[in-house]
Every structure is written in C-alpha cells, then in structure tokens.
Write an enzyme that holds these catalytic residues in place. Structure first.
Site, PDB file in Angstrom:
ATOM      1  N   GLU A   1      -7.042   4.663   7.693  1.00  0.00           N
ATOM      2  CA  GLU A   1      -6.874   6.096   7.414  1.00  0.00           C
ATOM      3  C   GLU A   1      -8.131   6.653   6.740  1.00  0.00           C
ATOM      4  OE1 GLU A   1      -3.094   5.590   5.433  1.00  0.00           O
ATOM      5  OE2 GLU A   1      -2.230   5.065   7.375  1.00  0.00           O
TER       6      GLU A   1
ATOM      7  N   GLY B   1       2.145   2.269  10.843  1.00  0.00           N
ATOM      8  CA  GLY B   1       3.118   3.350  10.707  1.00  0.00           C
ATOM      9  C   GLY B   1       3.794   3.736  12.012  1.00  0.00           C
TER      10      GLY B   1
ATOM     11  N   GLY C   1       2.646  -1.190   4.364  1.00  0.00           N
ATOM     12  CA  GLY C   1       2.692   0.230   4.026  1.00  0.00           C
ATOM     13  C   GLY C   1       4.122   0.686   3.815  1.00  0.00           C
ATOM     14  N   GLY C   2       4.708   1.273   4.847  1.00  0.00           N
ATOM     15  CA  GLY C   2       6.042   1.876   4.746  1.00  0.00           C
ATOM     16  C   GLY C   2       7.082   1.000   4.072  1.00  0.00           C
TER      17      GLY C   2
ATOM     18  N   HIS D   1      -9.621   1.178   4.653  1.00  0.00           N
ATOM     19  CA  HIS D   1      -8.359   1.324   5.385  1.00  0.00           C
ATOM     20  C   HIS D   1      -8.600   2.240   6.590  1.00  0.00           C
ATOM     21  CE1 HIS D   1      -4.298   2.591   6.346  1.00  0.00           C
ATOM     22  NE2 HIS D   1      -3.909   1.465   5.776  1.00  0.00           N
TER      23      HIS D   1
ATOM     24  N   SER E   1       3.056  -2.117  10.415  1.00  0.00           N
ATOM     25  CA  SER E   1       4.503  -2.183  10.658  1.00  0.00           C
ATOM     26  C   SER E   1       5.112  -3.544  10.318  1.00  0.00           C
ATOM     27  CB  SER E   1       4.832  -1.778  12.101  1.00  0.00           C
ATOM     28  OG  SER E   1       4.457  -0.433  12.321  1.00  0.00           O
TER      29      SER E   1
ATOM     30  N   ASN F   1       0.863  -1.184   0.000  1.00  0.00           N
ATOM     31  CA  ASN F   1       0.000   0.000   0.000  1.00  0.00           C
ATOM     32  C   ASN F   1       0.898   1.232   0.000  1.00  0.00           C
ATOM     33  OD1 ASN F   1      -1.812   2.033   0.518  1.00  0.00           O
ATOM     34  ND2 ASN F   1      -2.322   1.365   2.601  1.00  0.00           N
ATOM     35  N   TRP F   2       1.004   1.857  -1.159  1.00  0.00           N
ATOM     36  CA  TRP F   2       1.936   2.984  -1.298  1.00  0.00           C
ATOM     37  C   TRP F   2       1.391   4.274  -0.684  1.00  0.00           C
ATOM     38  CZ3 TRP F   2       3.871   2.529  -7.125  1.00  0.00           C
ATOM     39  CH2 TRP F   2       4.522   1.288  -7.280  1.00  0.00           C
ATOM     40  N   LYS F   3       0.137   4.276  -0.295  1.00  0.00           N
ATOM     41  CA  LYS F   3      -0.491   5.475   0.294  1.00  0.00           C
ATOM     42  C   LYS F   3      -0.259   6.690  -0.624  1.00  0.00           C
ATOM     43  CE  LYS F   3      -0.206   3.336   4.758  1.00  0.00           C
ATOM     44  NZ  LYS F   3      -0.213   3.484   6.221  1.00  0.00           N
TER      45      LYS F   3
ATOM     46  N   GLU G   1      -5.709  -4.923  10.527  1.00  0.00           N
ATOM     47  CA  GLU G   1      -4.672  -3.926  10.779  1.00  0.00           C
ATOM     48  C   GLU G   1      -5.001  -3.178  12.069  1.00  0.00           C
ATOM     49  OE1 GLU G   1      -2.596  -2.749   6.796  1.00  0.00           O
ATOM     50  OE2 GLU G   1      -4.269  -1.425   7.189  1.00  0.00           O
TER      51      GLU G   1
HETATM   52  P1  PGA Z   1       2.605   0.307   7.746  1.00  0.00           P
HETATM   53  O1  PGA Z   1       1.157   0.530   7.052  1.00  0.00           O
HETATM   54  O2  PGA Z   1       3.143  -0.990   7.194  1.00  0.00           O
HETATM   55  O3  PGA Z   1       3.403   1.499   7.334  1.00  0.00           O
HETATM   56  O4  PGA Z   1       2.364   0.229   9.203  1.00  0.00           O
HETATM   57  C1  PGA Z   1       0.280  -0.539   6.837  1.00  0.00           C
HETATM   58  C2  PGA Z   1      -0.993  -0.019   6.208  1.00  0.00           C
HETATM   59  O5  PGA Z   1      -1.410   1.092   6.569  1.00  0.00           O
HETATM   60  O6  PGA Z   1      -1.597  -0.675   5.344  1.00  0.00           O
END
Ligand code: PGA
Length: 263
Positions: A106, A181, A241-242, A104, A220, A18-20, A175
């Site tokens: 967010e 994050g 994500g990251g 998600h 994470s 997930n590149w956000k 999640e």
């Molecule tokens: P993260 O994000 O790996 O940076 O914690 C995961 C996500 O939000 O899908």
C-alpha cells in the site's frame, strides 16, 4: 553447515498483525490487551502488533512486560528534520517500537514508494535498533505475465546489501498484491516457490543471512488457511492484515504457528 533450503525449525515462527488505519485510541488498547491475553499461553512463537502511529504510545504501555512486541507500519529515513507529517526511526525507538514494517504494497502503490526509498528506510530501521519487516510482492498483472520472480528479486536486491552488511535481525514478508485484502490467498505451493527463491537469493549473498532471516507470507491469511501456509518449509510466519483486527482470529493464527508441523 548452512543449507540452501533449511527447515523452518531453524527459525522461530513470527506472526505480525498489521492494523493498517484501524484501531486507534481505546479500540487499539483493547485489541492489544486481548493479544497479550492469548500470547501468554503460547510457546515457541513471536507475536508482534503494528498499530497506527497515534496508538503506538498507549499500546506500548499495554504491552509492557508482555510477550507481545510493538511495530510501526512505516518510518522516514532521516532521524529528524523539516519533514512535515513524517515520523523517524529515532522517534519510534523512543516510543517503544522494536519492529517496523517497510515497503508495504500500500505504501508502494498508494504513496509511490520506490525500491530505493525502501532500501533507505531499511538502513534507518537498522540504525535505530528496529527490526525491519521488508515487504515484497508482485501485482496480478505481473504474475499473469510470468514476471513474479523477476519483480520480487529486484525488490529484494534493492535492500540486500544493506541487510547483508548488518548482523542485526531482519524479516522479509512476501505479500502478493493480488492476495492482500481480497480473500484470495496464494496456495501453499505458490507461496513456497517464492519463499524458496527469496531464501536462495539470501543464501547466495550470505548463507548465515539465509538461515537467520524469517520470511513471512502475507495476503488474506486466516485461521482456516494458516496451518497449510505455515507448514511450508520456507514460510517462517505471517503478516496478517484484516484477521489481526479480531483477537480470536489473530490468536488462532498465532496458535497455528506455535504448533510444529509434522514434516
Ligand atoms: P490482509 O492484509 O491479511 O488483510 O490481506 C495483509 C497485509 O496487507 O499485510
């Protein structure tokens, strides 16, 4: 016969990046090229990347004919209409997406998405031949007050009828909001407890749905913790994500998924 606790060997591991709101334009194409590079050497794992909207068309071209599939990070439930700023499932399908992340945390937290809207989006994804990756998870406050399973069950219940009425594939991503994050990961046993509960709710609805649905862990995930999480019997993959913004890290996580744990 289907069982309430099938082993992960029944399901092919799935790793989603997930590149956000990162890696638009040229940077997105370069990252996609690097993902194709490592994915060609991997067997027994599905690799999916989810760039931001503006990079979808260019990344679709890069991924064409490769083992890496394309996901969007969101969609709007209507197929078209006067919805300024929104993008429909039909448009994503036309653009080459075969997956879409829905609900998600967010989206839920920053944009106020409700369980009902998440369910509408799941239905739209299935109508447009997109595999929905349905995200669920509790906040730190909810975990601290012992509400984790209740919160996650309500989130799953909201879309359960929709995914049970369809024979199309879906994925669910657990999640925990406090792990996204933050560098804090749920330990394998914390993750497995929630994954097993999700599997049991699916099983109650339809054993075949429980067997085929891949349940991903997200929050994470890094090369250092991926193997332990992926060794849990009900963890079928990861939503990253990251660490997905760096091809070497994302490749290492995908490699960990491709190796069958000796359980
Ligand atoms: P993260 O994000 O790996 O940076 O914690 C995961 C996500 O939000 O899908």
């Amino acid at each position: 016969m289907a069982s309430a606790q099938p082993t992960r060997r029944l399901r092919r591991p799935l790793i989603v990046g997930n590149w956000k709101m990162y890696k638009g334009g040229r940077a997105g194409i370069e990252l996609a090229e690097a993902c194709v590079g490592f994915a060609r050497d991997l067997r027994d794992v599905d690799v999916v990347v989810a760039p931001p909207y503006t990079a979808l068309a260019a990344v679709a071209e890069t991924l064409d004919g490769s083992p890496v599939s394309l996901s969007a990070q969101n969609l709007y439930p209507a197929s078209e209409g006067a919805f300024t700023g929104e993008v429909s499932g039909a448009m994503l399908e036309e653009c080459g997406c075969t997956w879409v992340i829905i609900g998600h945390s967010e989206r839920r937290q920053v944009f106020g998405e409700s369980n009902a809207l998440v369910a509408d989006k799941a239905a739209a994804a299935l109508r447009h031949n997109l595999v929905p990756i349905l995200c669920v998870g509790e906040t730190l406050k909810e975990r601290a007050s012992g509400e984790t399973l209740g919160i996650v069950e309500r989130q799953v219940e909201a879309f359960l009828d929709i995914i049970a009425q369809s024979t199309k594939p879906v994925a669910i991503a657990y999640e925990p909001v406090w792990a996204i994050g933050t560098g804090r990961t749920a330990g394998p046993s914390e993750a497995e407890e929630v994954h097993a509960a999700i599997r049991s709710w699916l099983f109650k609805k339809d054993p075949a749905l429980a067997d085929r649905t891949r349940i991903l862990y997200g929050g994470s995930v890094k090369p250092e913790n991926a193997s332990a999480l992926l060794a849990c019997p009900n963890v079928d993959g990861a939503l990253v994500g990251g660490a997905s913004l760096d091809a070497a890290s994302f490749g290492a996580i995908a490699s960990a998924a491709a190796v069958t744990p000796a359980t």
